[in-house]
Design a protein around this motif. Structure first.
Motif, PDB file in Angstrom:
ATOM      1  N   LEU A 111       0.834  -1.200   0.000  1.00  0.00           N
ATOM      2  CA  LEU A 111       0.000   0.000   0.000  1.00  0.00           C
ATOM      3  C   LEU A 111       0.869   1.251   0.000  1.00  0.00           C
ATOM      4  CD1 LEU A 111      -2.809  -1.095   2.463  1.00  0.00           C
ATOM      5  CD2 LEU A 111      -2.587  -1.490   0.007  1.00  0.00           C
ATOM      6  N   SER A 112       0.473   2.208  -0.827  1.00  0.00           N
ATOM      7  CA  SER A 112       1.209   3.475  -0.866  1.00  0.00           C
ATOM      8  C   SER A 112       0.209   4.630  -0.814  1.00  0.00           C
ATOM      9  CB  SER A 112       2.112   3.525  -2.104  1.00  0.00           C
ATOM     10  OG  SER A 112       2.968   4.654  -2.026  1.00  0.00           O
ATOM     11  N   THR A 113       0.671   5.796  -1.159  1.00  0.00           N
ATOM     12  CA  THR A 113      -0.107   7.006  -0.859  1.00  0.00           C
ATOM     13  C   THR A 113      -0.147   7.978  -2.035  1.00  0.00           C
ATOM     14  OG1 THR A 113      -0.061   9.012   0.512  1.00  0.00           O
ATOM     15  CG2 THR A 113       2.032   7.924   0.174  1.00  0.00           C
ATOM     16  N   ASP A 114      -1.195   8.808  -2.046  1.00  0.00           N
ATOM     17  CA  ASP A 114      -1.287   9.897  -3.038  1.00  0.00           C
ATOM     18  C   ASP A 114      -0.232  10.969  -2.756  1.00  0.00           C
ATOM     19  OD1 ASP A 114      -2.458  10.761  -0.661  1.00  0.00           O
ATOM     20  OD2 ASP A 114      -4.151  11.761  -1.626  1.00  0.00           O
ATOM     21  N   CYS A 155       2.654  -5.439  -6.786  1.00  0.00           N
ATOM     22  CA  CYS A 155       1.812  -4.312  -7.165  1.00  0.00           C
ATOM     23  C   CYS A 155       1.807  -3.289  -6.036  1.00  0.00           C
ATOM     24  CB  CYS A 155       0.385  -4.784  -7.432  1.00  0.00           C
ATOM     25  SG  CYS A 155      -0.685  -3.475  -8.069  1.00  0.00           S
ATOM     26  N   VAL A 156       1.856  -2.017  -6.419  1.00  0.00           N
ATOM     27  CA  VAL A 156       1.711  -0.903  -5.475  1.00  0.00           C
ATOM     28  C   VAL A 156       0.292  -0.380  -5.632  1.00  0.00           C
ATOM     29  CG1 VAL A 156       2.341   1.509  -5.136  1.00  0.00           C
ATOM     30  CG2 VAL A 156       4.126  -0.204  -5.531  1.00  0.00           C
ATOM     31  N   LEU A 157      -0.431  -0.283  -4.515  1.00  0.00           N
ATOM     32  CA  LEU A 157      -1.780   0.299  -4.572  1.00  0.00           C
ATOM     33  C   LEU A 157      -1.745   1.631  -3.837  1.00  0.00           C
ATOM     34  CD1 LEU A 157      -4.805   0.093  -5.287  1.00  0.00           C
ATOM     35  CD2 LEU A 157      -5.147  -1.086  -3.095  1.00  0.00           C
ATOM     36  N   ARG A 158      -1.823   2.735  -4.606  1.00  0.00           N
ATOM     37  CA  ARG A 158      -1.808   4.069  -3.988  1.00  0.00           C
ATOM     38  C   ARG A 158      -3.223   4.443  -3.544  1.00  0.00           C
ATOM     39  NH1 ARG A 158       1.560   6.591  -8.814  1.00  0.00           N
ATOM     40  NH2 ARG A 158       3.688   6.005  -8.199  1.00  0.00           N
ATOM     41  N   LEU A 159      -3.278   5.037  -2.354  1.00  0.00           N
ATOM     42  CA  LEU A 159      -4.562   5.383  -1.746  1.00  0.00           C
ATOM     43  C   LEU A 159      -4.518   6.810  -1.215  1.00  0.00           C
ATOM     44  CD1 LEU A 159      -4.798   2.104   0.380  1.00  0.00           C
ATOM     45  CD2 LEU A 159      -6.176   2.609  -1.659  1.00  0.00           C
ATOM     46  N   PRO A 160      -5.680   7.478  -1.129  1.00  0.00           N
ATOM     47  CA  PRO A 160      -5.719   8.817  -0.522  1.00  0.00           C
ATOM     48  C   PRO A 160      -6.087   8.721   0.963  1.00  0.00           C
ATOM     49  CG  PRO A 160      -7.768   8.402  -1.652  1.00  0.00           C
ATOM     50  CD  PRO A 160      -6.985   7.099  -1.687  1.00  0.00           C
ATOM     51  N   ILE A 212      -8.898  -4.889  -2.575  1.00  0.00           N
ATOM     52  CA  ILE A 212      -7.754  -5.803  -2.390  1.00  0.00           C
ATOM     53  C   ILE A 212      -8.204  -7.251  -2.575  1.00  0.00           C
ATOM     54  CG2 ILE A 212      -6.127  -6.667  -0.635  1.00  0.00           C
ATOM     55  CD1 ILE A 212      -5.885  -3.722   0.330  1.00  0.00           C
ATOM     56  N   ARG A 213      -9.385  -7.577  -2.052  1.00  0.00           N
ATOM     57  CA  ARG A 213      -9.908  -8.932  -2.256  1.00  0.00           C
ATOM     58  C   ARG A 213     -10.096  -9.215  -3.759  1.00  0.00           C
ATOM     59  NH1 ARG A 213     -15.300 -11.759  -0.068  1.00  0.00           N
ATOM     60  NH2 ARG A 213     -15.554 -13.199  -1.788  1.00  0.00           N
ATOM     61  N   CYS A 226       0.024  -6.216 -11.724  1.00  0.00           N
ATOM     62  CA  CYS A 226       1.360  -5.830 -11.260  1.00  0.00           C
ATOM     63  C   CYS A 226       1.622  -4.371 -11.627  1.00  0.00           C
ATOM     64  CB  CYS A 226       2.411  -6.746 -11.890  1.00  0.00           C
ATOM     65  SG  CYS A 226       2.212  -8.465 -11.321  1.00  0.00           S
ATOM     66  N   GLY A 227       2.700  -3.819 -11.072  1.00  0.00           N
ATOM     67  CA  GLY A 227       3.035  -2.423 -11.370  1.00  0.00           C
ATOM     68  C   GLY A 227       2.364  -1.489 -10.377  1.00  0.00           C
ATOM     69  N   ILE A 228       1.693  -0.461 -10.898  1.00  0.00           N
ATOM     70  CA  ILE A 228       1.078   0.545 -10.018  1.00  0.00           C
ATOM     71  C   ILE A 228      -0.415   0.630 -10.295  1.00  0.00           C
ATOM     72  CG2 ILE A 228       1.037   3.009  -9.409  1.00  0.00           C
ATOM     73  CD1 ILE A 228       3.989   3.130 -10.165  1.00  0.00           C
ATOM     74  N   ALA A 229      -1.206   0.669  -9.222  1.00  0.00           N
ATOM     75  CA  ALA A 229      -2.654   0.858  -9.340  1.00  0.00           C
ATOM     76  C   ALA A 229      -3.064   1.956  -8.365  1.00  0.00           C
ATOM     77  CB  ALA A 229      -3.373  -0.448  -9.029  1.00  0.00           C
ATOM     78  N   HIS A 230      -4.170   2.628  -8.684  1.00  0.00           N
ATOM     79  CA  HIS A 230      -4.732   3.668  -7.795  1.00  0.00           C
ATOM     80  C   HIS A 230      -6.134   3.268  -7.403  1.00  0.00           C
ATOM     81  CE1 HIS A 230      -2.155   7.171  -9.722  1.00  0.00           C
ATOM     82  NE2 HIS A 230      -1.432   6.348  -8.973  1.00  0.00           N
ATOM     83  N   TRP A 231      -6.497   3.575  -6.143  1.00  0.00           N
ATOM     84  CA  TRP A 231      -7.911   3.524  -5.772  1.00  0.00           C
ATOM     85  C   TRP A 231      -8.253   4.775  -4.957  1.00  0.00           C
ATOM     86  CZ3 TRP A 231     -11.817   1.940  -8.007  1.00  0.00           C
ATOM     87  CH2 TRP A 231     -13.069   2.083  -7.387  1.00  0.00           C
TER      88      TRP A 231
END
Ligand code: NAP
Length: 306
Positions: A111-114, A155-160, A212-213, A226-231
């Motif tokens: 998990l990552s960030t905006d 995979c990196v999932l960026r979140l606010p 995520i599920r 894979c790679g980068i995704a945003h939600w």
């Protein structure tokens, strides 16, 4: 079909980690192994992710098919004051976990960030160049890079800004506004001053857990993301607007004043709207309306803890 039986959630005691464990637990055929550090209890495995050897031993023992990294130092002020801690948790631990995942052939979601963006040119696509303006954002960006260097099955999932079911008000920058609002409603109390400068997209952790599920289910079906995704949630609002909605949900006559300029000690970006079209195109996602989600969070927070 991929074999997906054991899923490790690193940071299962945190705001997001708890929601992820709850959501994944609804799949009876998945075994979820959650880790915690200070809040470790009988439901979790104790793991300090600053210890590389402990991470490697954990992965070797539990052999997860997929790993969700929800452990981090996410408080911008703490990252600013203690960049070494931020680096240990947000960069080096991610690298060690991703390297161990690669060795065991596990898909890893971090998990990552905006806040990897500077907030001057929203909306941000996954391939827009990051440009963090504080220590937290810089450490999370370095963590993203560490993940990518360590494994191609990541995979990196960026979140606010996130909010969800809490055990204390301070757990989220949304609910942390509540005590000042309650205080402002007392007779002769000063107004609560709330930032009306930065636009945020408050996102419900139950929706993040659902995303995520769905991502894990894609992996299970042999289509790893894979790679980068945003939600992101889709309702823009400043903290001033969020505060008004919290006061309304709590049914209190709070006195709230807008703060038109940024008054934070740690620099924060103004508008980091995340473009979530990559996941949307895969029919991944869920957005609970903000007021509905907020009410469920407040209703579930025991009155005697408020
Ligand atoms: N919260 C937000 O608004 C937000 C916004 C965007 C992105 N994110 C990202 O989402 C992820 C989850 O954030 P969150 O809000 O759920 O954070 P959180 O509530 O602060 O939880 C942090 C987790 O990390 C664990 N942890 C801390 N130090 C550890 C250590 N030394 N060893 C092992 N585990 C340790 C904590 O375990 P113990 O409590 O048991 O010590 C806890 O489970 C982070 O990557 C964050 O950057 C959060």
């Amino acid at each position: 079909m991929k074999r997906l039986v054991r899923i490790a959630v690193i940071g299962a005691s945190g705001l997001v980690g708890r929601a992820v464990v709850r959501e994944l637990g609804t799949r009876a055929d998945w075994k979820v192994i959650g880790t915690a550090h200070r809040r470790a209890d009988h439901r979790t495995v104790a793991l300090d992710i600053r210890e590389a050897a402990a991470i490697e031993a954990f992965v070797a023992q539990h052999t997860p098919d997929a790993i969700v990294i929800a452990a981090a130092e996410r408080r911008p002020d703490v990252c600013e004051r203690d960049p070494e801690l931020a680096r240990a948790l947000n960069v080096e631990a991610v690298r060690t976990i991703a390297t161990a995942a690669k060795r065991h052939g596990a898909w890893v979601l971090s998990l990552s960030t905006d806040y990897v963006f500077d907030g001057t040119k929203p909306p941000y696509r996954t391939d827009d160049p990051p440009c963090p303006i504080n220590a937290y954002g810089r450490s999370k960006l370095d963590g993203e890079r560490a993940l990518r260097q360590a494994t191609d099955l990541g995979c990196v999932l960026r979140l606010p800004l996130l909010f969800g079911h809490i055990v204390e008000w301070q757990e989220s920058a949304v609910t942390s506004l509540a005590p000042a609002l309650v205080a402002s409603a007392a007779p002769d109390a000063p107004a609560a001053v709330m930032d009306d400068w930065a636009t945020r997209y408050p996102t419900f952790t139950d929706d993040v857990a659902y995303v995520i599920r769905q991502m894990l289910e894609r992996y299970e079906h042999g289509e790893p993301i894979c790679g980068i995704a945003h939600w992101s949630g889709a309702e823009p609002m400043t903290k001033f607007e969020i505060a008004k909605r919290i006061a309304r949900a709590l049914g209190i006559a709070a006195r709230i004043e807008p703060q038109p300029a940024s008054a934070e000690a740690t620099p924060r970006p103004r508008d980091c709207q995340l473009d979530a079209s990559r996941l949307e195109a895969l029919e991944i996602g869920r957005r609970t309306p903000f007021d509905e989600a907020l009410r469920s969070v407040l209703d579930a927070f025991p009155l005697d803890q408020r």
